[in-house]
Design an enzyme around this catalytic site. Structure first.
Site, PDB file in Angstrom:
ATOM      1  N   GLY A  45      -2.602  -8.073   7.344  1.00  0.00           N
ATOM      2  CA  GLY A  45      -2.739  -6.655   7.653  1.00  0.00           C
ATOM      3  C   GLY A  45      -3.922  -6.300   8.533  1.00  0.00           C
ATOM      4  O   GLY A  45      -3.862  -5.360   9.322  1.00  0.00           O
ATOM      5  N   GLU A  99     -10.932  -5.599   6.444  1.00  0.00           N
ATOM      6  CA  GLU A  99      -9.710  -5.391   5.654  1.00  0.00           C
ATOM      7  C   GLU A  99      -8.948  -4.194   6.221  1.00  0.00           C
ATOM      8  O   GLU A  99      -9.528  -3.306   6.855  1.00  0.00           O
ATOM      9  CB  GLU A  99     -10.126  -5.182   4.175  1.00  0.00           C
ATOM     10  CG  GLU A  99      -9.025  -4.891   3.191  1.00  0.00           C
ATOM     11  CD  GLU A  99      -7.909  -5.923   3.101  1.00  0.00           C
ATOM     12  OE1 GLU A  99      -7.346  -6.280   4.151  1.00  0.00           O
ATOM     13  OE2 GLU A  99      -7.559  -6.314   1.981  1.00  0.00           O
ATOM     14  N   ASP A 100      -7.648  -4.165   5.967  1.00  0.00           N
ATOM     15  CA  ASP A 100      -6.848  -3.035   6.448  1.00  0.00           C
ATOM     16  C   ASP A 100      -7.010  -1.813   5.551  1.00  0.00           C
ATOM     17  O   ASP A 100      -7.215  -0.699   6.021  1.00  0.00           O
ATOM     18  CB  ASP A 100      -5.364  -3.413   6.597  1.00  0.00           C
ATOM     19  CG  ASP A 100      -4.771  -4.074   5.350  1.00  0.00           C
ATOM     20  OD1 ASP A 100      -5.483  -4.221   4.324  1.00  0.00           O
ATOM     21  OD2 ASP A 100      -3.583  -4.455   5.398  1.00  0.00           O
ATOM     22  N   ASP A 103      -7.424  -0.190  -1.810  1.00  0.00           N
ATOM     23  CA  ASP A 103      -6.576   0.671  -2.635  1.00  0.00           C
ATOM     24  C   ASP A 103      -7.168   0.681  -4.051  1.00  0.00           C
ATOM     25  O   ASP A 103      -8.113   1.410  -4.326  1.00  0.00           O
ATOM     26  CB  ASP A 103      -5.162   0.091  -2.551  1.00  0.00           C
ATOM     27  CG  ASP A 103      -4.112   0.943  -3.211  1.00  0.00           C
ATOM     28  OD1 ASP A 103      -4.258   2.160  -3.231  1.00  0.00           O
ATOM     29  OD2 ASP A 103      -3.112   0.377  -3.708  1.00  0.00           O
ATOM     30  N   LYS A 131      -8.480   4.377   0.160  1.00  0.00           N
ATOM     31  CA  LYS A 131      -7.729   5.314  -0.699  1.00  0.00           C
ATOM     32  C   LYS A 131      -8.495   5.448  -2.008  1.00  0.00           C
ATOM     33  O   LYS A 131      -8.153   4.833  -3.021  1.00  0.00           O
ATOM     34  CB  LYS A 131      -6.354   4.715  -1.016  1.00  0.00           C
ATOM     35  CG  LYS A 131      -5.218   5.213  -0.168  1.00  0.00           C
ATOM     36  CD  LYS A 131      -3.886   4.927  -0.858  1.00  0.00           C
ATOM     37  CE  LYS A 131      -3.123   3.847  -0.170  1.00  0.00           C
ATOM     38  NZ  LYS A 131      -1.778   3.605  -0.752  1.00  0.00           N
ATOM     39  N   PHE A 152       1.524   6.133   0.538  1.00  0.00           N
ATOM     40  CA  PHE A 152       1.789   4.785   1.046  1.00  0.00           C
ATOM     41  C   PHE A 152       1.926   4.866   2.559  1.00  0.00           C
ATOM     42  O   PHE A 152       2.746   5.616   3.081  1.00  0.00           O
ATOM     43  CB  PHE A 152       3.060   4.198   0.424  1.00  0.00           C
ATOM     44  CG  PHE A 152       3.180   2.731   0.705  1.00  0.00           C
ATOM     45  CD1 PHE A 152       2.544   1.804  -0.109  1.00  0.00           C
ATOM     46  CD2 PHE A 152       3.893   2.284   1.812  1.00  0.00           C
ATOM     47  CE1 PHE A 152       2.617   0.451   0.172  1.00  0.00           C
ATOM     48  CE2 PHE A 152       3.967   0.922   2.103  1.00  0.00           C
ATOM     49  CZ  PHE A 152       3.333   0.001   1.274  1.00  0.00           C
ATOM     50  N   ASP A 159       2.048  -2.924   6.319  1.00  0.00           N
ATOM     51  CA  ASP A 159       3.502  -3.135   6.293  1.00  0.00           C
ATOM     52  C   ASP A 159       4.162  -2.532   5.068  1.00  0.00           C
ATOM     53  O   ASP A 159       3.508  -2.214   4.069  1.00  0.00           O
ATOM     54  CB  ASP A 159       3.812  -4.636   6.289  1.00  0.00           C
ATOM     55  CG  ASP A 159       3.487  -5.280   4.935  1.00  0.00           C
ATOM     56  OD1 ASP A 159       2.345  -5.132   4.466  1.00  0.00           O
ATOM     57  OD2 ASP A 159       4.389  -5.907   4.340  1.00  0.00           O
ATOM     58  N   ARG A 165       4.357  -3.204  10.953  1.00  0.00           N
ATOM     59  CA  ARG A 165       2.972  -3.573  11.277  1.00  0.00           C
ATOM     60  C   ARG A 165       2.622  -3.232  12.721  1.00  0.00           C
ATOM     61  O   ARG A 165       1.470  -2.957  13.043  1.00  0.00           O
ATOM     62  CB  ARG A 165       2.759  -5.083  11.093  1.00  0.00           C
ATOM     63  CG  ARG A 165       2.794  -5.558   9.652  1.00  0.00           C
ATOM     64  CD  ARG A 165       2.246  -6.977   9.614  1.00  0.00           C
ATOM     65  NE  ARG A 165       2.602  -7.688   8.400  1.00  0.00           N
ATOM     66  CZ  ARG A 165       1.934  -7.600   7.238  1.00  0.00           C
ATOM     67  NH1 ARG A 165       0.916  -6.784   7.143  1.00  0.00           N
ATOM     68  NH2 ARG A 165       2.309  -8.313   6.202  1.00  0.00           N
TER      69      ARG A 165
HETATM   70  P1  IMP Z   1      -5.930  -3.460  -3.777  1.00  0.00           P
HETATM   71  O1  IMP Z   1      -6.249  -4.759  -4.399  1.00  0.00           O
HETATM   72  O2  IMP Z   1      -5.127  -2.558  -4.654  1.00  0.00           O
HETATM   73  O3  IMP Z   1      -7.129  -2.735  -3.176  1.00  0.00           O
HETATM   74  O4  IMP Z   1      -4.898  -3.833  -2.659  1.00  0.00           O
HETATM   75  C1  IMP Z   1      -5.129  -3.813  -1.334  1.00  0.00           C
HETATM   76  C2  IMP Z   1      -3.902  -4.379  -0.631  1.00  0.00           C
HETATM   77  O5  IMP Z   1      -2.694  -3.676  -1.020  1.00  0.00           O
HETATM   78  C3  IMP Z   1      -4.066  -4.123   0.841  1.00  0.00           C
HETATM   79  O6  IMP Z   1      -4.743  -5.197   1.457  1.00  0.00           O
HETATM   80  C4  IMP Z   1      -2.652  -3.953   1.302  1.00  0.00           C
HETATM   81  O7  IMP Z   1      -2.100  -5.227   1.597  1.00  0.00           O
HETATM   82  C5  IMP Z   1      -1.906  -3.378   0.104  1.00  0.00           C
HETATM   83  N1  IMP Z   1      -1.773  -1.904   0.216  1.00  0.00           N
HETATM   84  C6  IMP Z   1      -2.387  -0.974  -0.540  1.00  0.00           C
HETATM   85  N2  IMP Z   1      -2.032   0.281  -0.174  1.00  0.00           N
HETATM   86  C7  IMP Z   1      -1.165   0.129   0.858  1.00  0.00           C
HETATM   87  C8  IMP Z   1      -0.447   1.065   1.696  1.00  0.00           C
HETATM   88  O8  IMP Z   1      -0.543   2.313   1.586  1.00  0.00           O
HETATM   89  N3  IMP Z   1       0.351   0.523   2.659  1.00  0.00           N
HETATM   90  C9  IMP Z   1       0.476  -0.822   2.838  1.00  0.00           C
HETATM   91  N4  IMP Z   1      -0.183  -1.727   2.088  1.00  0.00           N
HETATM   92  C10 IMP Z   1      -1.000  -1.254   1.101  1.00  0.00           C
HETATM   93 MG    MG Z   2      -4.106  -6.680   2.685  1.00  0.00          MG
END
Ligand code: IMP
Ligand code: MG
Length: 180
Positions: A45, A99-100, A103, A131, A152, A159, A165
């Site tokens: 990502g 990082e992209d 979350d 987020k 989302f 993606d 993407r």
């Molecule tokens: P975390 O461990 O919950 O912070 O997850 C982060 C990962 O979840 C990111 O690197 C993304 O790959 C995926 N992710 C979280 N939110 C989104 C979204 O809104 N769109 C796409 N991928 C997301």
């Molecule tokens: Mg990711």
């Protein structure tokens, strides 16, 4: 393949706004690391962001890429393992994880734990999107492109089942009910 077309109203952050913000982040990062930094991009990502960000940075950089699998176990932060490890030692190096999106914070938090064991001189996080409403594990974000609501999103590296993407902007996706 992409199964449906996004409505133009779904654009949350357009291409020009993304690129302008990346120029600002590049200036911030260049000022912070005059002696250089290793940009550590998380596949897949963060690829698009990493490429544009690196071109907005004027201090010396090296680029490395990692791929990780994350598991949420009994601890709230979960664990990650490397599917593709770094290709260099990072002891005594300034490292900025690119990082992209952050979350829940679980992935990046578990990754930081792994990377700290390798004794970098400093370890920072630069994320395109944050987020915060979804955060479960607190993480220190040093550079953030945009804070977004709990929706989302896809595009610019992000993606939905590997699709979208390549969009040059960030859009909100409302997946069909059958695939949620
Ligand atoms: P975390 O461990 O919950 O912070 O997850 C982060 C990962 O979840 C990111 O690197 C993304 O790959 C995926 N992710 C979280 N939110 C989104 C979204 O809104 N769109 C796409 N991928 C997301
Ligand atoms: Mg990711």
């Amino acid at each position: 393949m992409q199964k449906f077309i996004l409505h133009p109203d779904s654009i949350l952050i357009d291409e020009k706004t993304i690129q302008n913000r990346i120029r600002e982040l590049g200036a911030e990062i260049s000022a912070q690391y005059p002696d250089g930094v290793v940009l550590l991009g998380i596949l897949t990502g963060a690829l698009f962001f990493l490429v544009d960000l690196s071109r907005a940075i004027s201090c010396p950089i090296e680029i490395d890429l990692i791929a990780i699998s994350s598991y949420v176990g009994t601890s709230s932060s979960g664990t990650v393992t490397f599917k593709k490890d770094l290709s260099r030692e990072i002891d005594d190096r300034h490292v900025l994880v690119v990082e992209d999106i952050v979350d829940t914070g679980r992935t990046i938090s578990a990754l930081l734990t792994l990377l700290k064991d390798r004794n970098p001189r400093s370890l920072g996080i630069c994320t395109l999107l944050d987020k915060p409403d979804r955060r479960i594990v607190p993480v220190p974000i040093h550079h953030c492109g945009f804070t977004i609501p709990d929706q989302f999103v896809v595009g610019y590296g992000l993606d939905y089942n590997q699709a979208y993407r390549n969009l040059p902007y960030i859009a909100v996706l409302d997946p069909p009910k059958s695939s949620q």
